[in-house]
Design an enzyme around this catalytic site. Structure first.
Site, PDB file in Angstrom:
ATOM      1  N   CYS A  62      21.966  28.700 -21.725  1.00 29.94           N
ATOM      2  CA  CYS A  62      20.564  28.350 -21.870  1.00 29.94           C
ATOM      3  C   CYS A  62      19.953  28.134 -20.497  1.00 29.94           C
ATOM      4  CB  CYS A  62      20.393  27.084 -22.711  1.00 29.94           C
ATOM      5  SG  CYS A  62      20.983  27.234 -24.408  1.00 29.94           S
ATOM      6  N   GLY A  87      19.286  33.288 -21.504  1.00 29.82           N
ATOM      7  CA  GLY A  87      19.206  33.256 -22.959  1.00 29.82           C
ATOM      8  C   GLY A  87      18.066  34.103 -23.473  1.00 29.82           C
ATOM      9  N   ASN A 129      20.957  22.225 -21.670  1.00 28.10           N
ATOM     10  CA  ASN A 129      21.820  23.345 -21.325  1.00 28.10           C
ATOM     11  C   ASN A 129      23.244  22.821 -21.222  1.00 28.10           C
ATOM     12  OD1 ASN A 129      23.004  25.708 -20.303  1.00 28.10           O
ATOM     13  ND2 ASN A 129      22.481  25.182 -18.201  1.00 28.10           N
ATOM     14  N   GLY A 130      24.158  23.416 -21.977  1.00 27.93           N
ATOM     15  CA  GLY A 130      25.543  22.969 -21.974  1.00 27.93           C
ATOM     16  C   GLY A 130      26.090  22.917 -23.380  1.00 27.93           C
ATOM     17  N   TYR A 184      28.963  35.360 -12.834  1.00 27.71           N
ATOM     18  CA  TYR A 184      28.261  36.152 -13.844  1.00 27.71           C
ATOM     19  C   TYR A 184      26.906  35.589 -14.238  1.00 27.71           C
ATOM     20  CZ  TYR A 184      27.536  39.160 -17.857  1.00 27.71           C
ATOM     21  OH  TYR A 184      27.008  40.083 -18.717  1.00 27.71           O
TER      22      TYR A 184
END
Length: 599
Positions: A82, A109, A183-184, A351
């Site tokens: 995210c 995302g 986020n996580g 990435y």
């Protein structure tokens, strides 16, 4: 073809617009770090799970299963999570700048997007499945998103479902009125759910979704209530003058309860824009600033690549275990709510993050160049007869450029990516899916004809894509195809917010490198070493001593992941539908069907 309810929820356009009054207020798994003790009122509710050890029981039999099987559509398994952003400004609406910043985070995302803005009297919220430009590209919608402060989110679901109901932000109207984005991924979500549904929670909170982000929000809200109660019962303070302290106290107690990875932004009525990050700093969160006519204005985002288009400059990272508050009148306050030691996710640099970002003081582009240098040294020792170096677009370019320079070989762009082709998995039949694939990625005979090619990819997760790329390059006339991955083999699930939940889907799980090479139909294969990753990160920021590399090593930094947890992850939730990859050639003909691993 039958469609599941999950597929239907992905395919249907789902919208939600809300305006809220703010006045209402077989694997060896290692765990190396323990969590902080829970608050005293919950000391008996949580226990650390011990790490269980096992052995991989896969080999040639599994390899045989992977090579066989029916055709499966090409779909690059893209690890995503995210992206979050928050903006405070003194004058004008924040909506357009939130939109621009969110576009810069779209790579994190593509499932849904959400935004909430406020003038601290009212909140205006909108969220919907889709890309940022599709969700917020309507002028009439943006005209309604009033307010000089706001937060926004792009989501790729790693927990819960892809329903628009689970798009963020989430909201609770008490205490104060809190909107939160996250986020996580939390690793003790079920324990926290039990807590919220028990008498130990102030209001026996009802949760509407399966999202761990909603759980996190309600834990925070619960602890704000407790801070308020302590204020009344101990010092008899004026609650209206202590709201900021309530948030800091709640942050401290919340961090004792949560396990896993979380970088969060919240809008809290009577407090301001709130940001906090887990004590390991697994997921990134960066603070930016710009000068305004009335004072400094602030932006906080997952990556600082979001700052440039809207005129903010990087200040620093939000520290692990820190809470930052931008008050309603624009003053910055911060507190270290938990003792923090940075152990950022190494996969961010390989990435996930954009190359123009700087995370935890480490420029992503420089990190990828260092990986190229290290990988070139290992390739050199192989003594392969390589003519050209070619990246698999797009993330492997920095490493490929560096490898070509180090080896003194020509760098060539032989794979052309069509950026205007939609997602292939929604095509109605296999033939149409394969036609769409050929439009999406094309190999140029002018580059590959008669050449011994070294293909560089940032990572090889499932192998489905790489098998087809090797096939394409051979059909374009390549004499030999060698592969080099800028990441080590992915063999363990990621539990901290990257969509890689099942060991069954990893091509390298249970196989030797030679077996993976045979499976991918390459002439040679080499992976980056974990030590190379660590060395690159430490050289760029000596203050960071360790990184989370759990998907490569099985060492989970939060100390609460065992084999039982991983089994549950694979058998339920987001890992349930994952399976070992099956390979398919891009072209249906007799030659393709005769190739091992292509049918």
């Amino acid at each position: 073809m039958m469609l599941s309810s999950k597929n239907l929820s992905r395919g249907c356009v789902q919208r939600r617009s809300v305006e809220v009054s703010a006045r209402a207020g077989t694997t060896t798994v290692r765990s190396v770090r323990g969590a902080m003790p829970p608050p005293s009122h919950l000391a008996s509710s949580f226990s650390n799970a011990s790490a269980l050890k096992g052995k991989i029981a896969l080999g040639n039999a599994r390899m045989s299963r992977m090579v066989g099987g029916g055709a499966k559509a090409y779909k690059r398994v893209t690890p995503r999570m995210c992206g979050i952003i928050g903006i405070f400004k003194y004058e004008g609406n924040a909506n357009v700048e939130l939109y621009e910043g969110l576009l810069m985070l779209q790579h994190r995302g593509q499932d849904s997007a959400g935004m909430v803005t406020t003038d601290w009297q009212r909140f205006k919220e909108y969220k919907e499945n889709g890309l940022v430009k599709d969700v917020f590209g309507k002028q009439e919608l943006m005209d309604t998103m009033k307010g000089h402060c706001g937060i926004a989110h792009v989501r790729y679901p790693t927990a819960g479902s892809s329903s628009a109901q689970e798009a963020q932000p989430f909201f609770v109207n008490s205490p104060l009125g809190i909107y939160l984005i996250h986020n996580g991924n939390l690793t003790n979500t079920e324990e926290l759910r039990d807590l919220l549904n028990s008498s130990r929670s102030f209001f026996n909170r009802h949760l509407r979704t399966e999202s761990d982000s909603e759980v996190l929000l309600n834990i925070l809200a619960d602890e704000v209530h407790r801070a308020h109660q302590r204020c009344l019962q101990t010092t008899g303070c004026d609650p209206n003058k202590n709201k900021i302290n309530f948030l800091f106290e709640a942050g401290e107690m919340t961090m004792r309860l949560l396990k896993g990875a979380y970088s969060c932004l919240a809008l809290v009525k009577g407090v301001g824009l709130v940001a906090f990050r887990d004590p390991h700093g697994i997921r990134p969160l960066v603070l930016g600033k710009r000068a305004g006519a009335l004072g400094d204005e602030w932006c906080i985002a997952s990556e600082d690549c979001a700052f440039g288009p809207i005129g903010f400059e990087r200040v620093r990272d939000v520290q692990p275990g820190e809470m930052v508050i931008i008050t309603e009148d624009g003053k910055l306050q911060s507190r270290q709510c938990a003792q923090g030691t940075p152990v950022p996710c190494i996969f961010e640099y390989i990435y996930l993050a954009r190359p123009d970002s700087v995370l935890n003081g480490i420029p992503v582009y420089n990190f990828q160049l260092k990986l190229g240098t290290a990988l070139a040294n290992r390739i050199r020792a192989k003594e392969w007869d390589v003519d050209i170096v070619c990246p698999v677009p797009d993330g492997s370019r920095p490493a490929a450029i560096q490898i070509a320079a180090e080896l003194g070989l020509p760098y060539r762009e032989g794979l052309v990516k069509n950026r205007y082709v939609g997602r292939t998995f929604i095509m109605p039949d296999q033939r149409l899916r394969e036609m769409s694939v050929r439009r999406k990625l094309n190999a140029m005979p002018a580059v590959f004809e008669g050449k011994s090619v070294l293909l560089i990819d940032d990572s090889i997760v499932r192998g489905t894509t790489m098998t087809q790329i090797v096939d394409m390059v051979r059909r374009a006339g390549a004499r030999k195809v060698y592969l080099a991955s800028a990441s080590p083999p992915v063999v363990y699930p990621n539990v901290y917010g990257v969509d890689m939940p099942s060991r069954k889907e990893f091509v390298a799980n249970g196989l030797t490198i030679d077996q993976v090479c045979t499976l991918l139909k390459a002439d040679g294969l080499i992976y980056q070493e974990v030590d190379d990753l660590m060395t690159a990160g430490r050289e760029l920021n000596p203050d960071i001593k360790d990184f989370d590399a759990s998907c490569f090593t099985g060492t989970y930094v939060t100390g609460d992941i065992d084999e039982a947890y991983l089994q549950k992850l694979e058998l339920s939730g987001r890992g349930a539908s994952r399976r070992a990859p099956q390979k398919v050639s891009l072209i249906n003909n007799d030659r393709a069907n005769a190739m091992v691993g292509s049918s």
